[in-house]
Design an enzyme around this catalytic site. Structure first.
Site, PDB file in Angstrom:
ATOM      1  N   GLY A 116      16.357 -42.310  26.454  1.00 35.54           N
ATOM      2  CA  GLY A 116      16.751 -40.917  26.609  1.00 35.54           C
ATOM      3  C   GLY A 116      16.940 -40.234  25.265  1.00 35.54           C
ATOM      4  O   GLY A 116      17.405 -40.852  24.310  1.00 35.54           O
ATOM      5  N   ASP A 122      26.167 -42.399  25.592  1.00 37.32           N
ATOM      6  CA  ASP A 122      27.211 -43.096  26.349  1.00 37.32           C
ATOM      7  C   ASP A 122      28.177 -43.868  25.453  1.00 37.32           C
ATOM      8  O   ASP A 122      29.241 -44.287  25.916  1.00 37.32           O
ATOM      9  CB  ASP A 122      26.582 -44.073  27.342  1.00 37.32           C
ATOM     10  N   ARG A 140      26.630 -44.248  32.901  1.00 32.87           N
ATOM     11  CA  ARG A 140      26.161 -45.165  33.945  1.00 32.87           C
ATOM     12  C   ARG A 140      27.116 -46.343  34.128  1.00 32.87           C
ATOM     13  O   ARG A 140      27.581 -46.631  35.227  1.00 32.87           O
ATOM     14  CB  ARG A 140      24.761 -45.686  33.587  1.00 32.87           C
ATOM     15  N   ARG A 143      34.511 -27.224  44.272  1.00 33.18           N
ATOM     16  CA  ARG A 143      33.147 -27.073  43.773  1.00 33.18           C
ATOM     17  C   ARG A 143      32.806 -28.227  42.826  1.00 33.18           C
ATOM     18  O   ARG A 143      33.667 -28.734  42.113  1.00 33.18           O
ATOM     19  CB  ARG A 143      32.985 -25.752  43.014  1.00 33.18           C
TER      20      ARG A 143
END
EC number: 2.7.1.90
Length: 341
Positions: A10, A127, A171, A265
């Site tokens: 990524g 991350d 993740r 929301r």
């Protein structure tokens, strides 16, 4: 000497700063030729490359993304992948590679080193889950973006007296959720390392509503409810066996609305966390990583990765760098719990 550089996995802010540092020091300090391979490991597999000179990196420091492109290509899933890379490097006269990426890209770098190809790794992941380095570039920018989003969402949540669930990336590790949640004053932070009780989350949310405040819940994409499983956007797997996560924020917002009777929301920040201009911290860290990666190549210290330890840039074995992930320890999460509810 000809040295290749690639960016895999990524994208994230700071990749171009590494490339810039590699090119500048490689050319000016050593007189090397620098070759940029396009689209991650796909470049060395197919021979797709471009020369990189000083002019090519003149204006890229502040740019997000990567001028070389990226992919999740895994050469070990390609028939004859290693031999194809070996042939491409020989054909283009490339003596060594600098691979910039996360656990998957660095895992390939480690295997290639074992197969006799000289590779030095540079850690990259928003991350911040690589155990061998204190920080990875891209993380600080992602936290900054997420925190700014939380600040903005708070005002609209308060205006409508509704709960706002903010889903961030993460993740296996909840570092972005933890840091952005703390910085943004979240009332609940949920991370993959700690399965959460929906009942407890609802209790915290109702406590905020009782005080006439709009609760903010920050949840990492990999967070799971007790006894539950990860919420998947798609069951398809990439070349490294990863499924695409996403949707836990929407699921949780629906649960909160149903159980409290209050409006709720969900906002998924998604790839906004990967984009845009890197922070000053990430620019400096990425630059230092690039400079020290060149030093490692010059020393012939292949099979290593540059890493941050304290304020120093050190080298660690790629085997160590890819052995385990750095997850949020219980005591760090417990620090944040005092602010829940």
């Amino acid at each position: 000497m000809r040295v290749g550089v690639l960016t895999g996995g990524g994208d994230c802010p700071g990749l171009n700063a590494v490339i810039r540092a590699v090119v500048r020091k490689g050319i000016e300090a050593h007189g090397w030729e620098i070759v940029g391979f396009r689209s991650g490991w796909r470049g060395p597999l197919t021979g797709d490359s471009r020369p990189l000179g000083l002019d090519d990196v003149e204006e890229i420091l502040i740019r997000g993304g990567t001028i070389l492109g990226s992919s999740r290509t895994n050469p070990y899933k390609e028939e004859g992948g290693v031999e194809k890379i070996r042939a491409v490097l020989a054909d283009q006269g490339v003596d060594a590679l600098i691979a910039i990426g996360g656990e998957d890209t660095l895992g390939v770098a480690k295997k290639l080193t074992d197969d006799g190809i000289g590779v030095v790794g540079v850690p990259k992941t928003i991350d911040n889950d690589l155990a061998a380095t204190d920080y990875t570039f891209g993380f600080d920018t992602a936290v900054h973006i997420a925190t700014e989003a939380i600040d903005r969402l708070r005002t609209t949540a308060e205006s409508h007296y509704r709960a706002m669930v903010v889903e961030v990336m993460g993740r296996h590790a909840g570092w972005i959720a933890l840091h952005a949640g703390l910085a943004g004053g979240a009332n609940v932070i949920l991370v993959p390392e700690r399965p959460f009780s929906v009942e407890q989350v609802v209790e915290w949310v109702e406590r905020r509503f009782e005080k006439m405040y709009a609760p903010i819940i920050v949840v990492a994409e990999g967070a799971v409810p007790e006894g539950g499983a990860e919420v998947l956007r798609t069951g398809e797997k990439d070349a490294f066996g990863h499924v695409q996560l996403g949707g836990v924020g929407t699921w949780l917002a629906d649960e909160i609305a149903e159980r409290t009777g209050k409006e709720s929301r969900a906002v998924v920040l998604g790839h906004t966390q990967r984009g845009g201009t890197p922070t000053a911290y990430d620019r400096v860290l990425a630059t230092r990583f690039g400079l020290h990666a060149v030093d490692a190549v010059a020393d012939g210290d292949f099979g290593t990765m540059v890493a941050l330890r304290g304020t120093d840039i050190v080298r660690v074995k790629l085997a160590e760098a890819t052995a385990e992930l750095k997850t949020v320890p219980p005591e760090r999460y417990e620090e944040a719990e005092v602010f829940f509810g």
